[in-house]
Design a protein around this motif. Structure first.
Motif, PDB file in Angstrom:
ATOM      1  N   PHE A 191       0.702  -1.243  -0.096  1.00  0.00           N
ATOM      2  CA  PHE A 191      -0.073  -0.043   0.184  1.00  0.00           C
ATOM      3  C   PHE A 191       0.907   1.262  -0.030  1.00  0.00           C
ATOM      4  O   PHE A 191       0.524   2.233  -0.690  1.00  0.00           O
ATOM      5  N   SER A 197       3.835   5.050  -6.053  1.00  0.00           N
ATOM      6  CA  SER A 197       3.624   4.917  -7.620  1.00  0.00           C
ATOM      7  C   SER A 197       2.548   6.061  -8.028  1.00  0.00           C
ATOM      8  O   SER A 197       2.523   6.479  -9.147  1.00  0.00           O
ATOM      9  N   ALA A 198       1.559   6.338  -7.138  1.00  0.00           N
ATOM     10  CA  ALA A 198       0.742   7.496  -7.440  1.00  0.00           C
ATOM     11  C   ALA A 198       1.194   8.620  -7.668  1.00  0.00           C
ATOM     12  O   ALA A 198       0.723   9.571  -8.412  1.00  0.00           O
ATOM     13  N   GLY A 254       3.604   1.248  -1.081  1.00  0.00           N
ATOM     14  CA  GLY A 254       4.301   1.340  -2.577  1.00  0.00           C
ATOM     15  C   GLY A 254       3.227   1.918  -3.440  1.00  0.00           C
ATOM     16  O   GLY A 254       3.790   2.439  -4.659  1.00  0.00           O
ATOM     17  N   SER A 255       2.158   1.684  -3.104  1.00  0.00           N
ATOM     18  CA  SER A 255       1.114   2.044  -4.243  1.00  0.00           C
ATOM     19  C   SER A 255       1.055   3.705  -4.068  1.00  0.00           C
ATOM     20  O   SER A 255       0.858   4.195  -5.020  1.00  0.00           O
ATOM     21  N   LEU A 256       0.950   4.298  -2.934  1.00  0.00           N
ATOM     22  CA  LEU A 256       1.082   5.411  -2.880  1.00  0.00           C
ATOM     23  C   LEU A 256       2.175   6.560  -3.477  1.00  0.00           C
ATOM     24  O   LEU A 256       2.174   7.305  -4.327  1.00  0.00           O
TER      25      LEU A 256
END
Lengths: 135, 135
Positions: free
Chosen positions: B54, B60-61, B56-58
């Motif tokens: 999660f 990538s955003a 990591g997802s922030l």
């Protein structure tokens, strides 16, 4: 948890529109290539694609509960994004044990995602600590 | 998009319980260390932590819309998960241009997440293609 080199688990998953929209919301990544079909048609991909990190998140979700197993702690992950994953597409996620460290309760894993044609869309490696590792 | 070595962007984000529960649902990772406070209290972390991916997802955003910018295509990402990110914690996500390839419209980026104490919780590198790159 008993683990040895070559142990492997595969999970098939169909990517839905609602998942991709939910991932856009939670991550804050509202890139139109993921959320706007009319825009996506004008791109080289020709249709909406899932966020690379959403595919990575599905992969990470396999790791903990199935391989290397409950209680494991994620130490590192690499991702190569090789092809897009389209909405509605069925992908196949495989995690395979590459190495069980002889000195520590640490495993190295191959992580791979294929599309329905068998083409590789994501490849990488993960390293995880498995406190309850048995050999 | 004009980019040079050293360009950097930072985004501060407070991790909420509802985000972590939403990420558990969407990824399928319902590990109790993320979703069950009573269980998490019995672990060495002492409280619930966010999924590494999660965070990591922030990260990538940030990549697409801010740095390297709209239209960029994610080629690879590495993550080292160094410390947990707790629910309610304010984290600081920084992306910095390490290299603009002289031969191709490709950039290499340092990706780093700190907790409120300034400790590194996630480090890695990303490579992205920037079709509209200006030098």
């Amino acid at each position: 948890m008993k683990l040895k080199t070559g142990d492997s688990t595969t999970q098939v998953h169909r990517i839905t529109e609602s998942e991709v929209l939910a991932f856009a919301k939670i991550s804050g990544d509202h890139n139109p290539i993921h959320v706007d079909e009319a825009f996506a048609r004008t791109t080289p991909f020709g249709a909406r694609i899932a966020h690379g990190m959403f595919v990575g998140s599905l992969l990470s979700a396999i790791l903990a509960p199935r391989l290397p197993g409950p209680g494991s702690i994620y130490l590192s992950q690499t991702f190569k994004f090789l092809r897009p994953a389209f909405l509605g597409e069925e992908i196949s996620i495989t995690v395979t044990v590459l190495e069980v460290r002889p000195d520590k309760p640490i495993v190295r894993l191959e992580t791979k995602v294929l599309n329905a044609k068998g083409e590789s869309i994501l490849e990488g490696e993960a390293v995880a600590k498995v406190p309850n590792l048995e050999r």
